[in-house]
Design a protein around this motif. Structure first.
Motif, mmCIF file in Angstrom:
data_model
loop_
_atom_site.group_PDB
_atom_site.id
_atom_site.type_symbol
_atom_site.label_atom_id
_atom_site.label_comp_id
_atom_site.label_asym_id
_atom_site.label_seq_id
_atom_site.Cartn_x
_atom_site.Cartn_y
_atom_site.Cartn_z
ATOM 1 N N ARG A 1 48.775 65.281 78.571
ATOM 2 C CA ARG A 1 49.902 64.645 79.666
ATOM 3 C C ARG A 1 48.812 63.560 80.480
ATOM 4 O O ARG A 1 49.518 62.539 80.860
ATOM 5 C CB ARG A 1 50.161 65.579 80.702
ATOM 6 C CG ARG A 1 51.010 66.721 80.188
ATOM 7 C CD ARG A 1 51.331 67.792 81.256
ATOM 8 N NE ARG A 1 52.623 68.894 80.631
ATOM 9 C CZ ARG A 1 52.770 69.827 81.083
ATOM 10 N NH1 ARG A 1 52.171 70.085 82.658
ATOM 11 N NH2 ARG A 1 53.734 70.683 80.821
ATOM 12 N N LEU A 2 47.713 63.859 80.756
ATOM 13 C CA LEU A 2 46.819 62.956 81.218
ATOM 14 C C LEU A 2 46.575 61.684 80.555
ATOM 15 O O LEU A 2 46.534 60.582 81.117
ATOM 16 C CB LEU A 2 45.575 63.609 81.606
ATOM 17 C CG LEU A 2 45.241 64.526 82.594
ATOM 18 C CD1 LEU A 2 43.725 64.995 82.607
ATOM 19 C CD2 LEU A 2 45.444 63.734 83.879
ATOM 20 N N LEU A 3 46.481 61.770 79.153
ATOM 21 C CA LEU A 3 46.194 60.540 78.311
ATOM 22 C C LEU A 3 47.627 59.621 78.002
ATOM 23 O O LEU A 3 47.681 58.560 78.417
ATOM 24 C CB LEU A 3 45.709 61.106 76.766
ATOM 25 C CG LEU A 3 44.400 61.600 76.915
ATOM 26 C CD1 LEU A 3 44.071 62.123 75.560
ATOM 27 C CD2 LEU A 3 43.527 60.569 77.309
ATOM 28 N N LYS A 4 48.666 60.574 78.138
ATOM 29 C CA LYS A 4 49.984 59.896 78.123
ATOM 30 C C LYS A 4 50.221 59.075 79.159
ATOM 31 O O LYS A 4 50.978 58.162 79.168
ATOM 32 C CB LYS A 4 50.916 60.841 77.281
ATOM 33 C CG LYS A 4 50.841 61.048 75.986
ATOM 34 C CD LYS A 4 51.680 62.015 75.563
ATOM 35 C CE LYS A 4 51.719 62.538 74.206
ATOM 36 N NZ LYS A 4 52.811 63.605 73.815
ATOM 37 N N LYS B 1 32.532 58.748 70.909
ATOM 38 C CA LYS B 1 32.544 60.043 70.276
ATOM 39 C C LYS B 1 32.849 61.232 70.863
ATOM 40 O O LYS B 1 33.505 62.205 70.254
ATOM 41 C CB LYS B 1 30.782 60.156 70.068
ATOM 42 C CG LYS B 1 30.401 61.432 69.363
ATOM 43 C CD LYS B 1 29.146 61.552 69.143
ATOM 44 C CE LYS B 1 28.373 62.931 68.178
ATOM 45 N NZ LYS B 1 27.130 63.016 68.184
ATOM 46 N N TYR B 2 32.963 61.202 72.368
ATOM 47 C CA TYR B 2 33.395 62.258 73.044
ATOM 48 C C TYR B 2 34.610 62.331 73.674
ATOM 49 O O TYR B 2 35.418 63.182 74.103
ATOM 50 C CB TYR B 2 32.421 62.541 74.164
ATOM 51 C CG TYR B 2 30.943 63.132 73.836
ATOM 52 C CD1 TYR B 2 31.074 64.342 72.949
ATOM 53 C CD2 TYR B 2 30.063 62.211 73.740
ATOM 54 C CE1 TYR B 2 29.786 64.832 72.402
ATOM 55 C CE2 TYR B 2 28.610 62.731 73.084
ATOM 56 C CZ TYR B 2 28.640 63.965 72.472
ATOM 57 O OH TYR B 2 27.327 64.360 72.121
ATOM 58 N N CYS B 3 35.150 60.978 73.936
ATOM 59 C CA CYS B 3 36.246 60.896 74.936
ATOM 60 C C CYS B 3 37.543 60.127 74.214
ATOM 61 O O CYS B 3 37.447 58.730 73.799
ATOM 62 C CB CYS B 3 35.905 59.974 76.191
ATOM 63 S SG CYS B 3 37.386 59.638 77.388
ATOM 64 N N PRO B 4 38.474 60.749 74.029
ATOM 65 C CA PRO B 4 39.641 60.021 73.375
ATOM 66 C C PRO B 4 40.278 58.781 74.163
ATOM 67 O O PRO B 4 41.125 58.177 73.245
ATOM 68 C CB PRO B 4 40.543 61.137 73.316
ATOM 69 C CG PRO B 4 40.284 62.117 74.393
ATOM 70 C CD PRO B 4 38.851 61.990 74.586
#
Length: 208
Positions: free
Chosen positions: A177-180, A196-199
């Motif tokens: 939800r946060l990313l979208k 490497k760690y964060c999408p």
């Protein structure tokens, strides 16, 4: 599938310290001190931990686990997959100055979510069900022999916080939800601020 002797593993350990593949910031620790501590812990691991384990996989890599309902994917490597009397389990190696408590047990607090991810990745990579509690193998990197301890600790239901329930969404759904929505608050000073760690790193406006 190929046996490795403790001496061979110790040799690889020494090579990794003195001939690293990447740049190392040693801060106030000299490589020879790191070697002394690492070899002591290696000996304890071989004597106290490994004989009690039945490993089915070591460094089990999962290139991508797609979660289409959430629109995200997980990638990573699971340290160990082992067979226990309660079923298959993952084991994750943790090192540090406070990795093992005074009671001789590995510190497990705060690792549950990460272990849950490793369970999902291992299941996808190996095509097997992980049903037994996850295990932390702690190796305490103290400077004195008394502070160089190894121990284990179990984490049951590691993936519970990740997958959640119908009434209480898990962390994976919250992340989706946060990313979208774009309601993502970046922290460019964090060591996790990298692809490497964060999408969200490729489209993050905070990383500059």
């Amino acid at each position: 599938g190929s046996p490795v002797s403790a001496d061979d593993a110790a040799g690889a350990l020494v090579d990794a310290i003195h001939k690293p593949d990447e740049d190392v910031d040693w801060e106030d620790t000299a490589p020879r001190d790191a070697e002394r501590i690492a070899l002591a812990l290696h000996t304890k691991y071989c004597a106290d931990i490994a004989p009690r384990q039945t490993y089915l996989g070591v460094e089990v890599s999962c290139e991508k686990l797609e979660l289409p309902d959430l629109g995200i994917a997980l990638t990573g490597t699971t340290d160990r997959v082992r067979k226990t009397s309660a079923g298959l389990s993952i084991a994750d190696l943790k090192t540090g100055g406070k990795a093992v408590g005074a009671d001789g047990k590995a510190v497990t607090q705060g690792h549950g979510v990460q272990l849950g991810v490793y369970e999902l990745l291992a299941e996808n990579a190996m095509g097997l069900q992980i049903t037994a509690p996850a295990q932390i193998v702690g190796m305490q990197t103290g400077k004195t022999p008394a502070a160089q301890r190894v121990g284990t600790g179990d984490v049951p239901n590691a993936r519970a916080a990740l997958v959640g329930t119908e009434e209480h969404p898990g962390l994976l759904e919250h992340a989706s939800r946060l990313l979208k929505s774009g309601a993502f608050y970046g922290n460019p000073k964090s060591f996790l601020c990298s692809p490497k760690y964060c999408p969200a790193h490729p489209v993050c406006r905070f990383k500059g």
